[in-house]
Design a protein around this motif. Structure first.
Motif, short mmCIF file in Angstrom:
data_model
loop_
_atom_site.label_atom_id
_atom_site.label_comp_id
_atom_site.label_asym_id
_atom_site.label_seq_id
_atom_site.Cartn_x
_atom_site.Cartn_y
_atom_site.Cartn_z
N ALA A 338 0.97 -1.19 -0.04
CA ALA A 338 -0.05 -0.25 0.08
C ALA A 338 0.89 1.37 -0.26
O ALA A 338 0.39 2.29 -0.67
CB ALA A 338 -0.88 -0.01 1.22
N LEU A 339 2.08 1.23 0.61
CA LEU A 339 2.89 2.41 0.89
C LEU A 339 3.32 2.68 -0.32
O LEU A 339 3.86 3.84 -0.71
CB LEU A 339 4.02 2.38 1.85
CG LEU A 339 4.63 3.29 2.61
CD1 LEU A 339 3.80 4.45 3.14
CD2 LEU A 339 5.61 2.80 3.57
N MET A 340 3.55 1.74 -1.45
CA MET A 340 4.06 1.84 -2.87
C MET A 340 3.23 2.29 -3.84
O MET A 340 3.82 2.55 -5.01
CB MET A 340 4.93 0.70 -3.34
CG MET A 340 5.99 0.08 -2.21
SD MET A 340 6.51 -1.45 -2.85
CE MET A 340 7.35 -1.95 -1.32
N GLN A 341 1.88 2.59 -3.52
CA GLN A 341 0.96 3.05 -4.80
C GLN A 341 0.73 4.35 -4.89
O GLN A 341 1.10 5.16 -3.92
CB GLN A 341 -0.26 2.22 -4.17
CG GLN A 341 -0.32 0.64 -4.05
CD GLN A 341 0.46 0.07 -5.22
OE1 GLN A 341 -0.04 0.04 -6.45
NE2 GLN A 341 1.30 -0.98 -4.97
N ASP A 342 0.36 4.68 -6.18
CA ASP A 342 0.26 5.94 -6.44
C ASP A 342 -1.42 6.26 -6.71
O ASP A 342 -1.99 7.33 -6.49
CB ASP A 342 0.87 6.44 -7.84
CG ASP A 342 0.48 7.84 -8.06
OD1 ASP A 342 0.67 8.95 -7.27
OD2 ASP A 342 -0.06 7.98 -9.21
N ASP A 343 -2.10 5.07 -7.03
CA ASP A 343 -3.50 5.10 -7.22
C ASP A 343 -4.27 4.88 -5.68
O ASP A 343 -3.85 3.87 -4.97
CB ASP A 343 -3.79 3.85 -8.15
CG ASP A 343 -5.30 3.55 -8.46
OD1 ASP A 343 -6.09 3.90 -7.69
OD2 ASP A 343 -5.61 3.19 -9.45
N ILE A 344 -5.12 5.66 -5.52
CA ILE A 344 -5.76 6.06 -4.36
C ILE A 344 -6.62 4.58 -4.01
O ILE A 344 -6.53 4.04 -2.84
CB ILE A 344 -6.91 6.90 -4.24
CG1 ILE A 344 -6.38 8.49 -4.56
CG2 ILE A 344 -7.60 7.09 -2.88
CD1 ILE A 344 -7.37 9.49 -4.40
N LYS A 345 -7.28 4.10 -5.06
CA LYS A 345 -7.83 2.90 -4.94
C LYS A 345 -7.10 1.53 -4.54
O LYS A 345 -7.40 0.70 -3.88
CB LYS A 345 -9.00 2.67 -5.91
CG LYS A 345 -10.04 3.48 -5.92
CD LYS A 345 -11.18 3.29 -7.22
CE LYS A 345 -12.08 1.88 -6.95
NZ LYS A 345 -12.77 1.75 -7.82
#
Length: 587
Positions: A338-345
């Motif tokens: 989760a910490l690596m994502q750029d997409d909110i969803k």
């Protein structure tokens, strides 16, 4: 007492109203079908509250039973274990029906030729969102008659599937027979598959097929274990299996437990069985994401409690440590991703994996406190994650993007959304006064209780790593909120304003519920703890409640029967139980 059919009606009203919803959508329009669906779910939720009031705080059980033939009885049972799952599922479904109206109109119009790019497109722009949502561009009232009819028909189909999906989730939780459980389990899967395939984003049909394949294979593995349980126990009713669990050969018991845990691990999206979830939850339409993540996947935890830990209680101590370890791995993996994502969803999708890890971590604690806290976490995750997914949907509607690198400074433009999102974030992080604090505190207290009581350094180390995982949770949640709501607002976002009341008011409902349960956690915690305590009565290896906590909880004695043979809990009068006991509709 007179015959009553509260649970039967609550379960099947949404299914019976599904085709009606489709017709209303086609003929009367989006607003009419929205409020019709909301009304059907609100009535069903109200019917669910009636037997809840008869449970005297949840420490008794309410059962409705109907003759079903060779598979045993078709039964619906509300008790201290089913209560939190059933209520949260239907409350989520009811409120999200209203939220669905502006979002799904936007989504259906967006999919029409010439009406902007999809949410899944990286190049979607604020202008395309507003063109299809009606902020200064094309609105539904300005569409041609053919286009308007298309929107209305699609809204009717959406709510028909939505109602069937709601029924499947509730039936799974209330079932009293393993075959009945599996039927509802699959009925839950089919409409969710079509909701993703018809209304999703990106490669939605491929993603829906992957979702269906993974969850169906898990369900088939689960079915094999359920059939084996019923075969060796001499019947498929829960009470028959529980009473005859000792007849299951030891060499088969290990295989049955493995099948149960593996099959339900797919539904939970536990580490190594999680592949489908980030795609399905991220690419589903946001109202459906807000049901898949908070409500549906957590049903796997309910099934572990009901099908394994209650029916095959004697095997729990053998495998609890492995469940504890699996939960820790899931917590850390989901949080790190989760910490690596750029997409909110996608942040929220991986967060759901991590939160299921918390539940598994507590279920493997060998402690009444830990297991009760893990069950309470379902409520916490349901409310907190629903708020955050709804926040994501609100931002998508108003800005046209879900990439956090393109956002910033929205707290000044969308203050209500920002404040409500922070309450959802505090719930997921486990910060008082939200419901998340009491759930996490109870769960971690149980894990530490077992480590201290047994002098087990390994469990103590896992407790420490579990605390580290909470820091990881706080990191990705706060990082997401910082990137979305703070900093300099992009120039193209200058026109952004708060979403419609359909969006903000429904978010407020869940935020208010989280605060209410956080202040008064015993509304759910007492029924849960009382039931779990009765489930493990006589099992010395499962640590009981501390003395000061046990004094306030009345244990639930499982396995008693009334004069008519219906299993009841201690303190249930024969009259109360008979009120829910039907054979094909008769007493």
């Amino acid at each position: 007492m007179a015959e009553s059919y509260f649970l039967l009606a609550a379960t099947f009203i949404p299914l019976l109203m599904a085709p009606v919803a489709y017709v209303i959508g086609r003929r009367a329009g989006a607003a009419a079908v929205t409020w019709f669906s909301f009304g059907a779910l609100a009535v069903s939720t109200g019917l669910l509250f009636i037997p809840t009031m008869l449970l005297h705080g949840g420490t008794t059980s309410y059962v409705e039973t109907y003759k079903w033939g060779q598979f045993g009885d078709f039964g619906l049972r509300l008790d201290g274990l089913a209560l939190p799952f059933a209520l949260i599922i239907y409350i989520l479904c009811t409120v999200l029906a209203i939220y669905s109206k502006p979002y799904m109109i936007h989504k259906i119009m967006e999919d029409m030729p010439g009406h902007g790019k999809t949410e899944g497109s990286s190049s979607s722009s604020p202008s395309s969102s507003h063109e299809s949502h009606g902020h200064g561009g094309t609105s539904i009232v300005q569409l041609s008659p053919e286009a308007k009819q298309h929107v209305n028909s699609q809204m009717g189909l959406y709510f028909a599937l939505y109602l069937a999906f709601s029924m499947g989730m509730l039936g799974t939780v209330l079932a009293t027979n393993v075959i009945e459980f599996y039927v509802f389990f699959e009925l839950m899967l089919v409409p969710s598959f079509f909701l993703v395939a018809f209304y999703g984003y990106g490669a939605r049909r491929r993603i829906a097929l992957m979702f269906f394949f993974w969850t169906h294979v898990g369900a088939v593995v689960l079915l094999l274990s359920l059939l084996a349980m019923g075969f060796f126990a001499g019947g498929y009713d829960f009470d028959t299996i529980k009473a005859n669990a000792g007849n299951i050969p030891q060499q088969w018991l290990a295989l049955i437990v493995f099948g149960l845990v593996a099959g339900l691990g797919v539904k939970l999206a536990a580490f190594l069985l999680h592949i489908w979830l980030p795609y399905a939850h991220a690419e589903a339409p946001t109202p459906v994401s807000a049901l898949l993540s908070p409500a549906m996947i957590g049903i796997g935890a309910y099934a572990l409690l009901r099908l394994w830990m209650e029916l095959l209680t004697g095997s729990y101590e053998q495998y609890s440590l492995y469940i504890n370890m699996w939960g820790l791995a899931t917590m850390i993996y989901g949080g790190a991703m989760a910490l690596m994502q750029d997409d909110i969803k996608k942040v929220l999708a991986y967060s759901s994996i991590s939160q299921m890890g918390y539940i598994l971590f507590g279920l493997g604690s060998e402690s009444i406190l830990g297991i009760s806290g893990a069950t309470m976490l379902y409520i916490t995750h349901g409310l907190g994650k629903a708020v955050l997914f709804m926040m994501a949907g609100s931002i998508i509607l108003q800005t046209g993007t879900r990439s956090m690198s393109k956002l910033g400074g929205l707290a000044g433009k969308m203050p209500y959304t920002a404040v409500i999102a922070f309450i959802g974030a505090l719930t997921i992080m486990g910060v008082p006064p939200t419901s998340g604090f009491m759930a996490e505190w109870t769960m971690f207290n149980g894990v530490l209780q077992t480590a201290a009581h047994d002098g087990d350094w390994f469990r103590a180390a896992m407790f420490g790593f579990g605390i580290v995982a909470t820091i990881l949770t706080s990191a990705y949640i706060l990082w997401m909120l910082k990137r979305v709501f703070f900093g300099k607002i992009p120039e193209e976002m200058a026109h952004v304003k708060e979403a419609s009341p359909y969006i903000t008011v429904t978010m407020m409902v869940f935020a208010a519920l989280s605060l209410t349960i956080g202040i008064m956690p015993d509304l759910f915690l007492n029924p849960i703890t009382g039931y779990i305590q009765g489930m493990f009565a006589g099992h010395e290896n499962v640590l009981p409640l501390p003395a000061h906590s046990a004094a306030a909880i009345e244990p639930v004695a499982l396995g008693q029967e009334s004069d008519d043979g219906v299993p009841v809990q201690e303190g249930v009068s024969a009259q109360t139980t008979a009120a829910g006991n039907h054979n094909g509709g008769g007493t």
